[in-house]
Write an enzyme that holds these catalytic residues in place. Structure first.
Site: not given
Length: 280
Positions: A160, A71, A212, A11, A220
């Site tokens: 989130n 994140c 998203r 990521n 993630c």
């Protein structure tokens, strides 16, 4: 603009030290630098900034220019960045995000941060705070229909929003078809990150994620946390488990005593460089 490219389990983000650089219109910059053909190539842009409330502040932007609250993979790299560059000599660092202040614990080898354990805080389960259009106390194994197929969905926010559902074989699951429809489902007023999970055993979960604003990514961190919480709520997992993502493994623990979720995983520097934004 000087930058460092780093990744947590594949990521990848472009990191900019805003103690030294000024980034005007970060949303546009994120779109430009993230492009894998015309830019540097990444899942987004992360700004490392001074904070009045913590040791550092992190702002992050997805590849489509939207700002994200938090994140997990990116924040681990922030910990490595500030430690390896001598911006701090602390092994425990507090980082301000839009999802609150997160505490990072660094495992240091040969003077470099190798593993980062992040206190991701308490999971949010009340639908209105996730947000989900539902008057249920918690949104657990609720039916959500996509293309005539019913998914049993559990929703969790880690700062989130995440929608977790279980599948028999995650490798062959048609994520690129179902993921965007889950993301934009009318149940989710702010859209949602969609995780699809295969339970290997009570301490091993395998997942793929449709993020998203970014589509499928290799990993993630907040999604892995949401998956562990959902799996405990659904009785299919212990409170500590290895979550397997396309980019590698994270160890996630939901502590019974303080209700906090902890995520441990690697952070890797890829390269440093300089880019003229006017040329992109």
């Amino acid at each position: 603009m000087r930058f460092t490219k780093m990744h947590g389990l594949g990521n990848d983000y472009i990191y900019v030290n805003c103690f030294e650089e000024t980034v005007e219109n970060p949303s546009e910059v994120a779109k430009k630098v993230s492009d894998r053909h015309f830019g540097i190539g990444s899942d987004g842009l992360v700004l490392i900034m001074p904070s009045e409330r913590a040791d550092f502040k992190m702002r992050m932007f997805n590849s489509d220019g939207s700002e994200a609250e938090m994140c997990g993979n990116a924040i681990r790299c922030v910990g490595k960045y500030v430690f390896d560059r001598g911006m701090t000599n602390k092994n425990v660092i507090r980082v301000e995000t839009l999802a609150g202040i997160k505490v990072l614990e660094l495992t240091v080898q040969d003077g470099k941060a190798k593993l980062v354990k992040v206190d991701m805080g308490e999971p949010i389960l009340k639908p209105e705070n996730i947000p989900v259009n539902s008057d249920k106390e918690i949104f657990r194994t609720e039916p959500v229909e996509i293309d005539g197929k019913e998914f049993k969905v559990t929703c969790v926010s880690m700062g989130n929003p995440h929608a977790v559902s279980y599948v028999k074989n995650v490798d062959i699951f048609p994520l690129e078809k179902i993921g965007p429809k889950m993301e934009h489902h009318p149940l989710f007023p702010k859209r949602i990150n969609a995780e699809f999970v295969e339970v290997i055993d009570r301490t091993t979960l395998k997942m793929r994620v449709w993020e998203r604003g970014a589509g499928e990514t290799l990993a993630c961190g907040t999604g892995a946390c949401a998956v562990l919480v959902a799996s405990v709520l659904n009785g299919v997992s212990e409170r500590k488990a290895t979550v397997k993502l396309l980019g590698g493994d994270l160890i996630i623990e939901w502590n019974e005593n303080n209700n906090h979720v902890y995520m441990t995983g690697p952070a890797v520097k890829v390269f440093e460089g300089e880019v003229d934004l006017n040329e992109l």
